[in-house]
Enzyme design. Sequence first.
Site, PDB file in Angstrom:
ATOM      1  CG  MET A 154      22.230  12.276   3.384  1.00 33.57           C
ATOM      2  SD  MET A 154      23.295  13.349   2.693  1.00 33.57           S
ATOM      3  CE  MET A 154      22.332  14.075   1.473  1.00 33.57           C
ATOM      4  CD  GLU A 212      -1.661  -2.377   1.884  1.00 35.04           C
ATOM      5  OE1 GLU A 212      -0.576  -2.612   1.884  1.00 35.04           O
ATOM      6  OE2 GLU A 212      -2.667  -3.140   1.786  1.00 35.04           O
ATOM      7  CG  PHE A 229      -9.320  -9.683  11.786  1.00 35.21           C
ATOM      8  CD1 PHE A 229      -8.305  -9.913  12.098  1.00 35.21           C
ATOM      9  CD2 PHE A 229      -9.801  -9.819  10.453  1.00 35.21           C
ATOM     10  CE1 PHE A 229      -7.176 -10.546  11.075  1.00 35.21           C
ATOM     11  CE2 PHE A 229      -8.927 -10.429   9.602  1.00 35.21           C
ATOM     12  CZ  PHE A 229      -7.613 -10.649   9.944  1.00 35.21           C
ATOM     13  CD  GLN A 230      -7.167  -7.625   8.023  1.00 35.58           C
ATOM     14  OE1 GLN A 230      -8.348  -7.277   7.207  1.00 35.58           O
ATOM     15  NE2 GLN A 230      -6.147  -7.889   7.594  1.00 35.58           N
ATOM     16  CE  LYS A 268     -17.587  -6.874   4.391  1.00 37.62           C
ATOM     17  NZ  LYS A 268     -16.552  -7.664   3.600  1.00 37.62           N
TER      18      LYS A 268
HETATM   19  C1  LIG Z   1      12.107   5.829   5.699  1.00 34.12           C
HETATM   20  C2  LIG Z   1      13.565   6.421   5.950  1.00 34.12           C
HETATM   21  N1  LIG Z   1      14.364   5.916   6.787  1.00 34.12           N
HETATM   22  C3  LIG Z   1      15.367   6.597   7.280  1.00 34.12           C
HETATM   23  C4  LIG Z   1      15.915   7.574   6.606  1.00 34.12           C
HETATM   24  C5  LIG Z   1      17.176   8.484   7.195  1.00 34.12           C
HETATM   25  N2  LIG Z   1      18.070   8.581   5.994  1.00 34.12           N
HETATM   26  C6  LIG Z   1      18.312   9.598   5.219  1.00 34.12           C
HETATM   27  S1  LIG Z   1      19.171   9.415   3.714  1.00 34.12           S
HETATM   28  C7  LIG Z   1      19.589   7.810   4.314  1.00 34.12           C
HETATM   29  C8  LIG Z   1      20.460   6.947   3.275  1.00 34.12           C
HETATM   30  C9  LIG Z   1      20.050   6.765   2.059  1.00 34.12           C
HETATM   31  O1  LIG Z   1      20.832   5.685   1.681  1.00 34.12           O
HETATM   32  P1  LIG Z   1      20.816   5.291  -0.147  1.00 34.12           P
HETATM   33  O2  LIG Z   1      19.405   5.392  -0.165  1.00 34.12           O
HETATM   34  O3  LIG Z   1      21.558   4.490  -0.136  1.00 34.12           O
HETATM   35  O4  LIG Z   1      21.344   6.707  -0.780  1.00 34.12           O
HETATM   36  P2  LIG Z   1      22.671   7.535  -0.849  1.00 34.12           P
HETATM   37  O5  LIG Z   1      22.536   8.315   0.254  1.00 34.12           O
HETATM   38  O6  LIG Z   1      23.692   6.413  -0.561  1.00 34.12           O
HETATM   39  O7  LIG Z   1      22.587   8.072  -2.080  1.00 34.12           O
HETATM   40  C10 LIG Z   1      18.829   7.554   5.664  1.00 34.12           C
HETATM   41  C11 LIG Z   1      18.994   6.418   5.963  1.00 34.12           C
HETATM   42  C12 LIG Z   1      15.009   8.301   5.743  1.00 34.12           C
HETATM   43  N3  LIG Z   1      15.263   9.361   5.229  1.00 34.12           N
HETATM   44  N4  LIG Z   1      13.703   7.644   5.494  1.00 34.12           N
END
Ligand SMILES: Cc1ncc(C[n+]2csc(CCOP(=O)(O)OP(=O)(O)O)c2C)c(N)n1
Length: 552
Positions: free
Chosen positions: A463, A51, A113-114, A163
């Site tokens: 990042m 979803e 449920f759900q 529902k």
């Molecule tokens: C759902 C979610 N969880 C954690 C983060 C924190 N976060 C921001 S950037 C990042 C790393 C992203 O890694 P990747 O997709 O491999 O991209 P890169 O930075 O290596 O280009 C994380 C963990 C986020 N933005 N979203």
Amino acid sequence: MKLKGAKIVTESLINEGVDTVFCYPGGSVLDIFDELYFVQDKIKQVVTCHEQGACHAADAYARISGKVGVVIATSGPGATNLVTGIANAYMDSVPLVAITGNVALSLLGRDSFQEVDIAGVTIPITKHNYIVKDINELGKIISDAFYIAKSGRPGPVLIDIPKNIQQAECEWEPIPVRQVTHRVPDFKKCQSAIDIINSSKKPLIYLGGGSISSEASKEVLEFAQKIDAPVACSMMGLGGFPASHPLYLGMIGMHGHANVAFTSQECDTLIAIGARFSDRVASDRVKFVKGKVVHIDIDNAEINKNVKTSAHIVGDIKTVLNTILPYINESKKPEWIERCQELKKTKVLKETTHSVSPREILRSISRQTPNDQIIATDVGQHQMWTAQTCSFEQPRTFVTSGGLGTMGFGMGAAIGAAIASKKRVVLVTGDGSFHMNFNEVVTAVVQKLPIAVFVFNNNTLGMVRQWQKLFYQRHFSNTTLNRPTNYEYLAKAFGADYLEINDNDEIDQKVKLAITCQKPVIVNCKIGIDDNVLPMIPSGKSAADIIMEMGD
Ligand SMILES: Cc1ncc(C[n+]2csc(CCOP(=O)(O)OP(=O)(O)O)c2C)c(N)n1
């Protein structure tokens, strides 16, 4: 005519002009799915793997088409799986209607449920939400939901339909669709903003995503040219002003172009248009800009929220600009423009790359694709490199998660964008983000969508690693992925094509193959683990603290 609640839903969707829904079935929404069965020729129905993917697809569909995106899910886990997607749309002001089934009214509140109180869960991340408790109100609620989603500052609306309401019957007639109209702002309220703009010698336009949702690009261009003001876009504003235009300076903010950070320090007036001074732009709210601030925005709540303004105009961007343009003096500012150009030439980054250059891949994509190419991203370094490097010439060509920064947005978003545009979409993702939603590659295969997925595979959560380098003494806690995923097998398992970029010399050729591929293709781009996204203004700091260079 007397109709079942579920039929009122499908008839209302058709009445609202909905031609596509993204969905996932389940017990509490089965009556609506049964009605969807009969309207397959009028409403395209895209079943995703999860979803969340459906919600991101509906979100991107809205961003590209300018229409309201629609997602339908079942109660409980189906509904909670929408939460991130709804929050994402909320943060980026995207018009979305999420329809969830729920257990019958008699079972609500009994831990059935759900059963989840999804209306309660989504209160802070929707513009408005409903639990339909009376079948006689269903038609009006759907009509109102669409109007609320698209009017004023757009955003998501949720309708939870128990529902028994889906099964009950009542009289229904189509409700005429209400078009969004915009009030022309009272001229007296524009006067001080006009005076400041007319007396400004060194203006800078800070353009945000509001200009894109308002379809105001033509007016923004006219305005910028009339006052000879350079333009910097927020990430959400990219494409709102043509990147090749001589007045365009680049992106503003934490990872914006360095010249923009310095220009914002030197300008005497910052004219913010459809932008909200997010902390990723105005990190140090006081030092962010020294000159006056004029703010034009549709949302009154944004005025003086983060940055104090000298004057403001509340209203739809297109309407406001059309109202004030006749009173804006035409002027030329050669010295200021020259200074901005000088900053653009001198405040440039020394590029260092360890192996395959991510920026080179992006330049190649930009070079080899048309001006209306839609590029979607996930979240991380790859997102910032894309925002910095690709030249966005037209509105609604860059699809990214701005406010919420949702890893896992990309693949669903690329699907929604490809369906809305009926064109090829490029997705730039990271190996971390891709692992969050690569299940949706198979949705793209089933839907026969030519999506070129460039996975910037640096084997790390890049990042976060960069922040660990800068602020956590290089303690790479849980960011080195070392996952054994075989991307070729993965692509083939889902029925997609596969390419690899191992060397800078093969970038152009592999990009060309990817962007001419007739089906989804995964391009495994083996970039280095220690490439950084610069420049960077650290959180809470200003242009004076900009980082232009850093070691590995
Ligand atoms: C759902 C979610 N969880 C954690 C983060 C924190 N976060 C921001 S950037 C990042 C790393 C992203 O890694 P990747 O997709 O491999 O991209 P890169 O930075 O290596 O280009 C994380 C963990 C986020 N933005 N979203």
